[in-house]
Design a protein around this motif. Sequence first.
Motif, PDB file in Angstrom:
ATOM      1  N   VAL A  77       0.935  -1.214   0.278  1.00 32.53           N
ATOM      2  CA  VAL A  77       0.202   0.146   0.199  1.00 32.53           C
ATOM      3  C   VAL A  77       0.997   1.066  -0.001  1.00 32.53           C
ATOM      4  O   VAL A  77       1.684   1.639   1.016  1.00 32.53           O
ATOM      5  N   GLU A  78       0.914   2.082  -0.974  1.00 36.09           N
ATOM      6  CA  GLU A  78       1.613   3.227  -1.183  1.00 36.09           C
ATOM      7  C   GLU A  78       0.729   4.556  -0.631  1.00 36.09           C
ATOM      8  O   GLU A  78      -0.471   4.442  -0.638  1.00 36.09           O
ATOM      9  N   SER A  79       1.616   5.443   0.013  1.00 29.47           N
ATOM     10  CA  SER A  79       1.135   6.544   0.163  1.00 29.47           C
ATOM     11  C   SER A  79       2.106   7.636   0.114  1.00 29.47           C
ATOM     12  O   SER A  79       3.423   7.451  -0.057  1.00 29.47           O
ATOM     13  N   GLY A  80       1.658   8.812   0.261  1.00 34.40           N
ATOM     14  CA  GLY A  80       2.694  10.031   0.340  1.00 34.40           C
ATOM     15  C   GLY A  80       2.533  10.982  -0.999  1.00 34.40           C
ATOM     16  O   GLY A  80       3.204  11.925  -1.111  1.00 34.40           O
ATOM     17  N   GLY A  81       1.773  10.565  -2.168  1.00 34.16           N
ATOM     18  CA  GLY A  81       1.657  11.372  -3.441  1.00 34.16           C
ATOM     19  C   GLY A  81       1.090  12.440  -3.215  1.00 34.16           C
ATOM     20  O   GLY A  81       0.373  13.026  -2.046  1.00 34.16           O
ATOM     21  N   GLY A  82       0.973  13.334  -4.239  1.00 29.02           N
ATOM     22  CA  GLY A  82       0.269  14.735  -4.094  1.00 29.02           C
ATOM     23  C   GLY A  82       0.641  15.600  -5.345  1.00 29.02           C
ATOM     24  O   GLY A  82       1.740  15.133  -5.992  1.00 29.02           O
ATOM     25  N   LEU A  83       0.371  16.805  -5.003  1.00 32.58           N
ATOM     26  CA  LEU A  83       0.781  17.813  -5.805  1.00 32.58           C
ATOM     27  C   LEU A  83       1.570  18.851  -5.389  1.00 32.58           C
ATOM     28  O   LEU A  83       1.593  19.161  -4.317  1.00 32.58           O
ATOM     29  N   VAL A  84       2.684  19.072  -5.916  1.00 32.10           N
ATOM     30  CA  VAL A  84       3.907  19.796  -5.447  1.00 32.10           C
ATOM     31  C   VAL A  84       4.612  20.675  -6.658  1.00 32.10           C
ATOM     32  O   VAL A  84       4.437  20.437  -7.865  1.00 32.10           O
ATOM     33  N   GLN A  85       5.045  21.824  -6.111  1.00 30.55           N
ATOM     34  CA  GLN A  85       5.701  22.451  -7.213  1.00 30.55           C
ATOM     35  C   GLN A  85       7.035  22.137  -7.626  1.00 30.55           C
ATOM     36  O   GLN A  85       7.937  21.277  -6.994  1.00 30.55           O
ATOM     37  N   ALA A  86       7.554  22.505  -8.720  1.00 29.08           N
ATOM     38  CA  ALA A  86       8.937  22.169  -9.372  1.00 29.08           C
ATOM     39  C   ALA A  86       9.893  22.545  -8.293  1.00 29.08           C
ATOM     40  O   ALA A  86       9.804  23.668  -7.779  1.00 29.08           O
ATOM     41  N   GLY A  87      10.853  21.748  -7.867  1.00 31.16           N
ATOM     42  CA  GLY A  87      11.775  22.140  -7.032  1.00 31.16           C
ATOM     43  C   GLY A  87      11.446  21.705  -5.531  1.00 31.16           C
ATOM     44  O   GLY A  87      12.366  21.558  -4.523  1.00 31.16           O
ATOM     45  N   GLY A  88      10.320  21.028  -5.234  1.00 33.44           N
ATOM     46  CA  GLY A  88       9.921  20.624  -4.057  1.00 33.44           C
ATOM     47  C   GLY A  88      10.134  19.169  -4.016  1.00 33.44           C
ATOM     48  O   GLY A  88      10.924  18.495  -4.638  1.00 33.44           O
ATOM     49  N   SER A  89       9.756  18.839  -2.532  1.00 30.23           N
ATOM     50  CA  SER A  89      10.082  17.284  -2.286  1.00 30.23           C
ATOM     51  C   SER A  89       8.537  16.493  -1.700  1.00 30.23           C
ATOM     52  O   SER A  89       7.809  17.247  -1.219  1.00 30.23           O
ATOM     53  N   LEU A  90       8.891  15.407  -1.891  1.00 33.75           N
ATOM     54  CA  LEU A  90       7.861  14.385  -1.301  1.00 33.75           C
ATOM     55  C   LEU A  90       8.413  13.175  -0.884  1.00 33.75           C
ATOM     56  O   LEU A  90       9.460  12.832  -1.469  1.00 33.75           O
ATOM     57  N   ARG A  91       7.883  12.663   0.024  1.00 30.49           N
ATOM     58  CA  ARG A  91       8.349  11.328   0.429  1.00 30.49           C
ATOM     59  C   ARG A  91       7.298  10.340   0.424  1.00 30.49           C
ATOM     60  O   ARG A  91       6.098  10.371   0.905  1.00 30.49           O
ATOM     61  N   LEU A  92       7.444   9.161  -0.602  1.00 33.03           N
ATOM     62  CA  LEU A  92       6.389   8.121  -0.552  1.00 33.03           C
ATOM     63  C   LEU A  92       6.774   7.184   0.179  1.00 33.03           C
ATOM     64  O   LEU A  92       8.081   6.870   0.595  1.00 33.03           O
ATOM     65  N   SER A  93       5.613   6.481   0.857  1.00 31.98           N
ATOM     66  CA  SER A  93       5.888   5.218   1.572  1.00 31.98           C
ATOM     67  C   SER A  93       5.112   4.104   1.279  1.00 31.98           C
ATOM     68  O   SER A  93       4.294   4.253   0.257  1.00 31.98           O
ATOM     69  N   CYS A  94       5.719   2.934   1.232  1.00 30.65           N
ATOM     70  CA  CYS A  94       5.122   1.677   0.794  1.00 30.65           C
ATOM     71  C   CYS A  94       5.026   0.717   1.949  1.00 30.65           C
ATOM     72  O   CYS A  94       6.350   0.337   2.616  1.00 30.65           O
ATOM     73  N   ALA A  95       3.939   0.339   2.412  1.00 24.61           N
ATOM     74  CA  ALA A  95       3.883  -0.597   3.592  1.00 24.61           C
ATOM     75  C   ALA A  95       3.511  -2.122   3.127  1.00 24.61           C
ATOM     76  O   ALA A  95       2.368  -1.950   2.142  1.00 24.61           O
TER      77      ALA A  95
END
Length: 120
Positions: free
Chosen positions: A5-23
Amino acid sequence: QVQLVESGGGLVQAGGSLRLSCAASGRTFSRSAMGWFRQASGKEREFVAGIGHTIIYADSVKGRFTISRDNAKNTVYLQMNSLKPDDTAVYFCAARTSLLVVTTVRYDYWGQGTQVTVSS
């Protein structure tokens, strides 16, 4: 059977950061190679990063993305920095029944995916 099960996606501006998780469910997580793949609209699914007997990154994300795992939590992460509009895709987590990391789609289990959208 392994469920991812993945989580952590979304909308972000260029240059930004996200962290995805997979349980992951199952007792063999620590003996499984884990991979992150992505699929942009109209394109084939492509390898992003994998962790197991070694760690491998696609050239397009080297230096920007970091894959890691917490075996105590049965979770694999993908830290994504300096995001670009070209990183926009559905990101999938995948697992193999061995520790051998491969860069093809030859993984045994797949999650449902999480959308990452990077705006310019």
